[in-house]
Scaffold this motif. Structure first.
Motif, PDB file in Angstrom:
ATOM      1  N   GLU A  55       0.838  -1.212   0.000  1.00  0.00           N
ATOM      2  CA  GLU A  55       0.000   0.000   0.000  1.00  0.00           C
ATOM      3  C   GLU A  55       0.871   1.260   0.000  1.00  0.00           C
ATOM      4  N   ILE A  56       1.882   1.275   0.865  1.00  0.00           N
ATOM      5  CA  ILE A  56       2.782   2.424   0.950  1.00  0.00           C
ATOM      6  C   ILE A  56       3.502   2.616  -0.380  1.00  0.00           C
ATOM      7  N   ASN A  57       4.068   1.552  -0.901  1.00  0.00           N
ATOM      8  CA  ASN A  57       4.821   1.633  -2.150  1.00  0.00           C
ATOM      9  C   ASN A  57       3.945   2.102  -3.305  1.00  0.00           C
ATOM     10  N   GLN A  58       2.734   1.587  -3.379  1.00  0.00           N
ATOM     11  CA  GLN A  58       1.816   1.977  -4.458  1.00  0.00           C
ATOM     12  C   GLN A  58       1.594   3.486  -4.468  1.00  0.00           C
ATOM     13  N   VAL A  59       1.406   4.065  -3.305  1.00  0.00           N
ATOM     14  CA  VAL A  59       1.118   5.497  -3.214  1.00  0.00           C
ATOM     15  C   VAL A  59       2.383   6.337  -3.398  1.00  0.00           C
ATOM     16  N   LEU A  60       3.419   6.069  -2.610  1.00  0.00           N
ATOM     17  CA  LEU A  60       4.587   6.951  -2.599  1.00  0.00           C
ATOM     18  C   LEU A  60       5.496   6.783  -3.816  1.00  0.00           C
ATOM     19  N   SER A  61       5.531   5.608  -4.401  1.00  0.00           N
ATOM     20  CA  SER A  61       6.381   5.401  -5.582  1.00  0.00           C
ATOM     21  C   SER A  61       5.718   5.874  -6.867  1.00  0.00           C
ATOM     22  N   ASN A  62       4.410   5.944  -6.867  1.00  0.00           N
ATOM     23  CA  ASN A  62       3.700   6.274  -8.097  1.00  0.00           C
ATOM     24  C   ASN A  62       3.072   7.660  -8.102  1.00  0.00           C
ATOM     25  N   SER A  63       3.431   8.488  -7.132  1.00  0.00           N
ATOM     26  CA  SER A  63       2.823   9.819  -7.080  1.00  0.00           C
ATOM     27  C   SER A  63       3.849  10.848  -6.613  1.00  0.00           C
ATOM     28  N   GLU A  64       3.976  11.897  -7.376  1.00  0.00           N
ATOM     29  CA  GLU A  64       4.797  13.034  -6.946  1.00  0.00           C
ATOM     30  C   GLU A  64       4.021  13.923  -5.987  1.00  0.00           C
ATOM     31  N   ASP A  65       2.704  13.745  -5.934  1.00  0.00           N
ATOM     32  CA  ASP A  65       1.848  14.595  -5.100  1.00  0.00           C
ATOM     33  C   ASP A  65       2.034  14.342  -3.610  1.00  0.00           C
ATOM     34  N   PHE A  66       2.266  13.089  -3.244  1.00  0.00           N
ATOM     35  CA  PHE A  66       2.290  12.733  -1.828  1.00  0.00           C
ATOM     36  C   PHE A  66       3.715  12.495  -1.343  1.00  0.00           C
ATOM     37  N   PHE A  67       4.032  13.091  -0.172  1.00  0.00           N
ATOM     38  CA  PHE A  67       5.349  12.940   0.438  1.00  0.00           C
ATOM     39  C   PHE A  67       5.320  11.929   1.577  1.00  0.00           C
ATOM     40  N   TYR A  68       4.164  11.804   2.239  1.00  0.00           N
ATOM     41  CA  TYR A  68       4.068  10.838   3.336  1.00  0.00           C
ATOM     42  C   TYR A  68       2.758  10.070   3.258  1.00  0.00           C
ATOM     43  N   PHE A  69       2.714   8.973   4.013  1.00  0.00           N
ATOM     44  CA  PHE A  69       1.597   8.033   4.013  1.00  0.00           C
ATOM     45  C   PHE A  69       1.278   7.699   5.463  1.00  0.00           C
ATOM     46  N   CYS A  70       0.001   7.597   5.788  1.00  0.00           N
ATOM     47  CA  CYS A  70      -0.421   7.130   7.107  1.00  0.00           C
ATOM     48  C   CYS A  70      -1.739   6.378   6.947  1.00  0.00           C
ATOM     49  N   SER A  71      -2.091   5.619   7.968  1.00  0.00           N
ATOM     50  CA  SER A  71      -3.299   4.801   7.878  1.00  0.00           C
ATOM     51  C   SER A  71      -4.003   4.754   9.228  1.00  0.00           C
ATOM     52  N   HIS A  72      -5.137   4.080   9.232  1.00  0.00           N
ATOM     53  CA  HIS A  72      -5.861   3.831  10.477  1.00  0.00           C
ATOM     54  C   HIS A  72      -5.123   2.759  11.281  1.00  0.00           C
ATOM     55  N   ALA A  73      -5.406   2.711  12.589  1.00  0.00           N
ATOM     56  CA  ALA A  73      -4.790   1.717  13.468  1.00  0.00           C
ATOM     57  C   ALA A  73      -5.852   1.108  14.386  1.00  0.00           C
ATOM     58  N   LEU A  74      -5.778  -0.203  14.558  1.00  0.00           N
ATOM     59  CA  LEU A  74      -6.616  -0.892  15.538  1.00  0.00           C
ATOM     60  C   LEU A  74      -5.857  -0.965  16.856  1.00  0.00           C
ATOM     61  N   ILE A  75      -6.557  -0.779  17.959  1.00  0.00           N
ATOM     62  CA  ILE A  75      -5.938  -0.798  19.279  1.00  0.00           C
ATOM     63  C   ILE A  75      -6.377  -2.077  19.992  1.00  0.00           C
ATOM     64  N   VAL A  76      -5.404  -2.836  20.509  1.00  0.00           N
ATOM     65  CA  VAL A  76      -5.685  -4.059  21.259  1.00  0.00           C
ATOM     66  C   VAL A  76      -4.888  -4.040  22.561  1.00  0.00           C
ATOM     67  N   ASP A  77      -5.327  -4.851  23.522  1.00  0.00           N
ATOM     68  CA  ASP A  77      -4.543  -5.012  24.740  1.00  0.00           C
ATOM     69  C   ASP A  77      -3.537  -6.147  24.526  1.00  0.00           C
ATOM     70  N   ASN A  78      -2.776  -6.464  25.557  1.00  0.00           N
ATOM     71  CA  ASN A  78      -1.730  -7.485  25.412  1.00  0.00           C
ATOM     72  C   ASN A  78      -2.276  -8.877  25.121  1.00  0.00           C
ATOM     73  N   GLU A  79      -3.553  -9.110  25.414  1.00  0.00           N
ATOM     74  CA  GLU A  79      -4.173 -10.403  25.106  1.00  0.00           C
ATOM     75  C   GLU A  79      -4.861 -10.363  23.741  1.00  0.00           C
ATOM     76  N   LYS A  80      -4.621  -9.303  23.003  1.00  0.00           N
ATOM     77  CA  LYS A  80      -5.186  -9.083  21.665  1.00  0.00           C
ATOM     78  C   LYS A  80      -6.695  -8.886  21.683  1.00  0.00           C
ATOM     79  N   ASN A  81      -7.220  -8.385  22.798  1.00  0.00           N
ATOM     80  CA  ASN A  81      -8.631  -8.011  22.865  1.00  0.00           C
ATOM     81  C   ASN A  81      -8.790  -6.621  22.258  1.00  0.00           C
ATOM     82  N   PHE A  82      -9.743  -6.473  21.386  1.00  0.00           N
ATOM     83  CA  PHE A  82      -9.986  -5.204  20.703  1.00  0.00           C
ATOM     84  C   PHE A  82     -10.408  -4.129  21.701  1.00  0.00           C
ATOM     85  N   LYS A  83      -9.756  -2.953  21.631  1.00  0.00           N
ATOM     86  CA  LYS A  83     -10.075  -1.836  22.517  1.00  0.00           C
ATOM     87  C   LYS A  83     -10.650  -0.640  21.770  1.00  0.00           C
TER      88      LYS A  83
END
Length: 179
Positions: A55-83
């Motif tokens: 995903e990162i490579n597709q955007v940043l390698s193929n576009s002069e418009d974008f300098f950085y990339f970020c995405s959504h993040a899921l938050i879990v606890d140490n037991e991998k329970n969704f928070k």
């Protein structure tokens, strides 16, 4: 596992540091060692989806418009329970960053970015994120490409330190008229 990867992929380099000098120092060191065209943040305690780099490579390698990339993040606890989740948005008008640092990737253009502060144990990422937000166009991916482990007992001290350091950074940047 890492030793095996190094043996089989010449693109991967290992630079052991003799002494722990903190996150800011390690991040600056790593950025300065990078030879590739894209730098992706990957904290050891986070998990990423198998398609994150594509995903990162597709955007940043193929576009002069974008300098950085970020995405959504899921938050879990140490037991991998969704928070919960943290979302990125290019609609934010405030002075705070509108993305989560571990989801960040950016083009490797030496000299164009501020260094991470080396005297902060947490919250060292704010100045770079604000610089990117104010000076470059970012691509805000609406996919969850990161699983962020958040353990309340471990992270209370880290969260306090990060928030305190980010507050000091904001005041410093305002006083220097950079924001």
């Amino acid at each position: 596992i890492f030793s095996e990867i190094i043996l089989n992929d010449s693109r991967v380099k290992y630079f052991p540091l003799e002494k722990n000098k903190g996150r800011g120092f390690a991040r600056n060191f790593a950025v300065n060692q990078c030879k590739g065209s894209i730098i992706a943040i990957w904290d050891v305690d986070d998990l990423y989806t198998p398609d994150r780099f594509a995903e990162i490579n597709q955007v940043l390698s193929n576009s002069e418009d974008f300098f950085y990339f970020c995405s959504h993040a899921l938050i879990v606890d140490n037991e991998k329970n969704f928070k919960g989740a943290r979302h990125c948005s290019n609609n934010s008008k405030g002075i705070t960053p509108n993305f989560v640092h571990p989801t960040l990737a950016f083009k490797n253009r030496m000299g164009n970015l501020p260094n991470y502060p080396i005297n902060k144990r947490a919250g060292e990422d704010l100045e770079l994120m604000l610089f990117l937000k104010q000076n470059h166009k970012g691509f805000y991916c609406n996919k969850y490409l990161l699983i962020y482990f958040e353990d309340r007992e471990v992270n209370i001290g880290k969260a306090f330190t990060a928030n305190y350091n980010q507050f000091k950074s904001i005041i410093s940047l305002i006083n220097a008229r950079k924001i």
